[in-house]
Design a protein around this motif. Structure first.
Motif, PDB file in Angstrom:
ATOM      1  N   ALA A  71       6.528 -34.586 -22.992  1.00 42.20           N
ATOM      2  CA  ALA A  71       6.795 -33.927 -21.451  1.00 42.20           C
ATOM      3  C   ALA A  71       7.924 -32.894 -21.888  1.00 42.20           C
ATOM      4  O   ALA A  71       8.099 -31.985 -21.142  1.00 42.20           O
ATOM      5  CB  ALA A  71       7.344 -34.862 -20.520  1.00 42.20           C
ATOM      6  N   ALA A  72       9.639 -32.987 -22.743  1.00 38.45           N
ATOM      7  CA  ALA A  72      10.476 -33.012 -22.946  1.00 38.45           C
ATOM      8  C   ALA A  72       9.787 -31.495 -24.272  1.00 38.45           C
ATOM      9  O   ALA A  72      10.276 -30.569 -23.586  1.00 38.45           O
ATOM     10  CB  ALA A  72      11.137 -33.515 -23.876  1.00 38.45           C
ATOM     11  N   VAL A  74       6.755 -29.728 -24.019  1.00 38.87           N
ATOM     12  CA  VAL A  74       5.939 -28.920 -22.957  1.00 38.87           C
ATOM     13  C   VAL A  74       6.736 -28.383 -21.976  1.00 38.87           C
ATOM     14  O   VAL A  74       6.723 -27.012 -22.042  1.00 38.87           O
ATOM     15  CB  VAL A  74       5.039 -29.589 -22.019  1.00 38.87           C
ATOM     16  CG1 VAL A  74       4.233 -29.124 -21.117  1.00 38.87           C
ATOM     17  CG2 VAL A  74       4.392 -30.609 -23.957  1.00 38.87           C
ATOM     18  N   THR A  75       7.513 -28.626 -21.816  1.00 40.89           N
ATOM     19  CA  THR A  75       8.759 -28.126 -20.591  1.00 40.89           C
ATOM     20  C   THR A  75      10.037 -27.467 -21.179  1.00 40.89           C
ATOM     21  O   THR A  75      10.512 -26.393 -20.501  1.00 40.89           O
ATOM     22  CB  THR A  75       9.604 -29.102 -19.886  1.00 40.89           C
ATOM     23  OG1 THR A  75      10.437 -29.957 -20.661  1.00 40.89           O
ATOM     24  CG2 THR A  75       8.618 -29.840 -18.957  1.00 40.89           C
ATOM     25  N   GLY A  76       9.969 -27.524 -22.238  1.00 41.76           N
ATOM     26  CA  GLY A  76      10.269 -26.504 -22.973  1.00 41.76           C
ATOM     27  C   GLY A  76      12.428 -26.880 -23.473  1.00 41.76           C
ATOM     28  O   GLY A  76      13.046 -26.496 -23.843  1.00 41.76           O
ATOM     29  N   ARG A  77      12.159 -28.414 -23.221  1.00 42.56           N
ATOM     30  CA  ARG A  77      13.734 -29.060 -23.497  1.00 42.56           C
ATOM     31  C   ARG A  77      14.133 -28.759 -25.203  1.00 42.56           C
ATOM     32  O   ARG A  77      15.260 -28.958 -24.788  1.00 42.56           O
ATOM     33  CB  ARG A  77      13.877 -30.164 -22.654  1.00 42.56           C
ATOM     34  CG  ARG A  77      13.677 -30.165 -21.191  1.00 42.56           C
ATOM     35  CD  ARG A  77      13.764 -31.682 -20.924  1.00 42.56           C
ATOM     36  NE  ARG A  77      15.108 -32.727 -21.505  1.00 42.56           N
ATOM     37  CZ  ARG A  77      14.688 -34.049 -21.560  1.00 42.56           C
ATOM     38  NH1 ARG A  77      13.640 -34.350 -21.123  1.00 42.56           N
ATOM     39  NH2 ARG A  77      14.985 -35.131 -22.479  1.00 42.56           N
ATOM     40  N   HIS A  93      -0.822 -33.536 -26.441  1.00 42.43           N
ATOM     41  CA  HIS A  93      -0.658 -32.579 -25.196  1.00 42.43           C
ATOM     42  C   HIS A  93      -1.351 -31.178 -24.954  1.00 42.43           C
ATOM     43  O   HIS A  93      -1.321 -30.919 -26.332  1.00 42.43           O
ATOM     44  CB  HIS A  93       0.784 -32.702 -25.003  1.00 42.43           C
ATOM     45  CG  HIS A  93       1.039 -32.729 -23.204  1.00 42.43           C
ATOM     46  ND1 HIS A  93       0.705 -31.201 -22.501  1.00 42.43           N
ATOM     47  CD2 HIS A  93       1.364 -33.565 -21.865  1.00 42.43           C
ATOM     48  CE1 HIS A  93       0.992 -31.549 -21.436  1.00 42.43           C
ATOM     49  NE2 HIS A  93       1.582 -32.948 -21.394  1.00 42.43           N
ATOM     50  N   ARG A 206       4.957 -26.818 -29.763  1.00 42.95           N
ATOM     51  CA  ARG A 206       4.135 -25.925 -29.124  1.00 42.95           C
ATOM     52  C   ARG A 206       3.693 -25.212 -29.732  1.00 42.95           C
ATOM     53  O   ARG A 206       3.597 -24.350 -30.647  1.00 42.95           O
ATOM     54  CB  ARG A 206       5.189 -25.579 -27.646  1.00 42.95           C
ATOM     55  CG  ARG A 206       5.218 -26.112 -26.914  1.00 42.95           C
ATOM     56  CD  ARG A 206       6.823 -25.534 -25.913  1.00 42.95           C
ATOM     57  NE  ARG A 206       7.735 -24.549 -26.150  1.00 42.95           N
ATOM     58  CZ  ARG A 206       8.985 -24.872 -26.972  1.00 42.95           C
ATOM     59  NH1 ARG A 206       9.101 -26.009 -26.380  1.00 42.95           N
ATOM     60  NH2 ARG A 206       9.798 -24.339 -27.071  1.00 42.95           N
TER      61      ARG A 206
END
Length: 309
Positions: A71-72, A74-77, A93, A206
């Motif tokens: 999740a981190a 994919v969201t760019g964190r 993912h 990514r």
């Protein structure tokens, strides 16, 4: 991203060692890039309630040790995640990919700490949180009392000082932590095939991100072929990282990719095994072929009985 690459990983000492293992040669290869580390807590790190082995096996398909990191990413964190590849589901993912597996691969084998297998008395208590290890142990020693354990490596080792007669761990983790003297026996991978991806690092990015382009040429192709064959087999069996499937890929002196695998019932009473070889440049085909052999021998029935309440 610019000249900064943010690297995510779990919080444990082992996870930090794995980041260092990967990052040291990478930082030398890209001296103009600043690499920053970021800790990401996973559900499995925070949940201190140890599930039963059946509960773990029935949850196969997701991972308590990778979802927050994905999740981190994919969201760019973060730009890169460094995983223990054996903990990463075969279905990534959407919008992410694995880079070529870095080398060298650590020892793929399981080990016993606290006692040797032959030295365990009848009815001895052995700790492991992995259904695969439980199944493989009971296939050889049905008299053993296997207890599920969870936690970091030092904590599990400490259980051998009184509560348990032995614990089963990955040689890779002990080697990375400098705890090799704790090993009492290295288990033969022909009898105890490891988890797919065991000993290897999974570098997730990514798709089409600057980090993916920057690091595209990093990695060890032959090691990558081995783990791709192992993970392809697992995917064909519709298994996750919590089912009793063992797979071991290696490149032989003949230049071919060799893959051996086994599926074992949780009580150790049923086991099917298969092996094959093929060209290094088509590992997924080899994984699918060996999986097909396992399915022909009844692997689907073993796995479905584990997942069925």
């Amino acid at each position: 991203m610019g000249d900064v690459v943010r690297i995510g990983s779990r919080a444990s000492k082992l996870a930090r060692c794995q980041v260092t293992e990967w990052l040291t040669p990478i930082a030398e290869q890209f001296p103009g890039v600043t690499f920053k580390r970021q800790i990401i807590l996973e559900g499995g790190d925070q949940d201190r309630v140890t599930p039963t082995l059946a509960e773990v096996a029935k949850s196969a398909g997701g991972s308590a040790f990778s979802s927050n990191q994905e999740a981190a990413l994919v969201t760019g964190r973060v730009d890169v995640i460094v995983h223990s590849l054996k903990d990463l589901p075969t279905s990534l993912h959407q919008g992410t990919l694995l880079l070529t597996t870095p080398g060298p691969r650590e020892d793929v084998r399981d080990v016993l700490c606290g006692s040797t297998l032959a030295g365990l008395p009848e009815g001895a208590r052995v700790g492991t949180g992995a259904p695969r290890r439980v199944a493989q142990l009971l296939a050889l020693r049905p008299d053993l009392k296997v207890e599920p354990i969870r936690g970091n490596v030092p904590g599990r080792l400490a259980r051998t000082k009184g509560a348990l007669d032995a614990v089963v761990l990955a040689a890779a983790g002990l080697n990375r932590l400098g705890l090799t003297p704790e090993v009492r026996e290295v288990l033969d991978p022909a009898l105890f095939p490891p988890s797919p991806g065991q000993g290897a690092l999974g570098i997730q990015v990514r798709v089409d991100s600057p980090a993916a382009k920057l690091l595209a040429q990093a990695g060890a192709p032959h090691i990558d072929a081995c783990v791709r064959a192992e993970r392809a087999l697992l995917a064909e069996l519709h298994g996750g990282c919590s089912v009793p499937v063992g797979a071991w890929g290696r490149v032989g002196a003949d230049g071919l990719l060799h893959l051996s695998a086994a599926v074992t019932s949780l009580n150790g009473a049923e086991q099917v095994s298969a092996a094959g070889e093929g060209p290094v440049d088509d590992p997924e085909k080899l994984g699918a072929c060996v999986a097909s052999d396992l399915l022909a021998q009844g692997a689907a029935g073993i796995l479905s009985s584990i997942r069925t309440p």
